[in-house]
Design an enzyme around this catalytic site. Structure first.
Site, PDB file in Angstrom:
ATOM      1  N   PRO A  75     -37.430  90.816  73.099  1.00  0.00           N
ATOM      2  CA  PRO A  75     -35.979  90.670  72.936  1.00  0.00           C
ATOM      3  C   PRO A  75     -35.424  89.389  73.550  1.00  0.00           C
ATOM      4  O   PRO A  75     -35.777  89.005  74.670  1.00  0.00           O
ATOM      5  CB  PRO A  75     -35.434  91.916  73.639  1.00  0.00           C
ATOM      6  CG  PRO A  75     -36.509  92.930  73.463  1.00  0.00           C
ATOM      7  CD  PRO A  75     -37.799  92.150  73.585  1.00  0.00           C
ATOM      8  N   CYS A  76     -34.520  88.761  72.806  1.00  0.00           N
ATOM      9  CA  CYS A  76     -33.956  87.472  73.206  1.00  0.00           C
ATOM     10  C   CYS A  76     -32.764  87.546  74.156  1.00  0.00           C
ATOM     11  O   CYS A  76     -32.551  86.606  74.936  1.00  0.00           O
ATOM     12  CB  CYS A  76     -33.531  86.691  71.959  1.00  0.00           C
ATOM     13  SG  CYS A  76     -34.888  86.365  70.806  1.00  0.00           S
TER      14      CYS A  76
END
Length: 318
Positions: A75-76
């Site tokens: 996840p960014c």
């Protein structure tokens, strides 16, 4: 070149997995927690082993141990400006799970993708910590690299940080892929999607630039638009209304001066997906899968570099 095996985590709608498949990797498992994205994976690749699970809860089966490549796009938001850059303090940070799985799976190589923000000075210590922990597991650091998707045939200025680590015998042979000589424009990419529109040719000749990075957002933030104000202004320069998505492309009855909006398949083309890749779910859910994806052509380029290094290591061993 032989086909190597891979395990894909945080697989999303399959951008990286599709690109690695094109590079010759056979996916033994694709792990993803979002139901709509899992449906996309199953619809397009029924033979893939799609595991719908939170990565924190997933324990690899014994037959996956010794896989050639562990790959994923964690996840960014923990490292993006929009996500407040909380890093390790963000509950969505899954880098510790990558280290856990690297120890469990004992792969020959790792390829982890994230936003460019991860390469900022704010996260220098965290990057060093990740590399140190993976080195303790027997991997060599091939580098964190910032790659622009526009350099690999994608009509979009999408810059992503890539971490590659490999076993020492293969790391010696790894080289980052070289950029392509020419970039692909938005106009030439999307012309087949709007070919029936009388204004298509004129629009395509106008849209000769590279798009800004598509933004998928999250369930908490963002809808089906093409990004913040600055990004929408750039889309407007390319003759595209970025304030939302269309349900269908313009047709033969559409006026020449129509203000074009992208459909989900058109947005997918801007990300480098092939036309036959079908996204499942309603429009906003499907677009979120597209906007959060890693462009397949970039994954192919890096995957080929990893495969080449593995091949040279195997040849030396033989």
């Amino acid at each position: 070149m032989p086909n190597y095996t891979s395990v894909e985590v945080c697989a999303g709608a399959g951008g990286q997995a599709l690109g690695l498949e094109a590079a010759g990797f056979d996916h033994l498992a694709c792990v993803e927690w979002e139901p709509a994205a899992c449906e996309t994976l199953r619809a397009n690749r029924p033979a893939w082993n799609v595991i719908e699970s939170d990565l924190r809860d997933w324990e690899p089966a014994p037959e996956l141990i010794g896989v050639d490549l562990l790959a994923g796009g964690v996840p960014c938001p923990p490292f993006s400006i929009a996500g407040q850059q909380l890093g390790r303090d963000d509950e969505r940070d899954l880098f510790p799970e990558i280290v856990r799985l690297a120890e469990a799976l004992q792969p020959r190589a790792l390829m982890i993708e994230n936003v460019r923000g991860l390469l900022g000075s704010k996260f220098a210590d965290y990057r060093d910590e990740i590399v140190r922990e993976l080195k303790e597991l027997g991997f060599e650091h091939c580098g964190w690299e910032l790659l622009n998707s526009a350099d690999y045939g994608v009509p979009q200025a999408r810059r992503r940080s890539i971490l590659v680590m490999m076993r020492p015998e293969a790391a010696f042979h790894f080289r980052w892929p070289n950029p392509q000589d020419e970039q692909t424009t938005v106009g030439e990419t999307l012309l087949p999607y709007v070919a029936e529109w009388p204004g298509a040719a004129a629009w395509s000749q106008h849209a000769l630039g590279i798009a800004p990075a598509l933004v998928g957002g999250s369930k908490k933030h963002g809808g089906a638009d093409l990004g913040p104000t600055r990004a929408r202004a750039r889309w407007a320069e390319l003759g595209v209304d970025g304030r939302g998505l269309a349900d269908a492309p313009p047709g033969p009855e559409t006026p020449h001066d129509h203000q074009l909006r992208l459909t989900v398949p058109m947005a997918a083309a801007v990300q480098g997906f092939p036309p036959d890749w079908q996204f499942q779910g309603r429009k906003t859910a499907a677009y979120r899968q597209v906007g959060n994806a890693f462009p397949p052509p970039v994954a192919t380029a890096v995957g080929q570099a990893i495969s080449s290094a593995l091949l040279q290591a195997d040849a030396e061993e033989d």
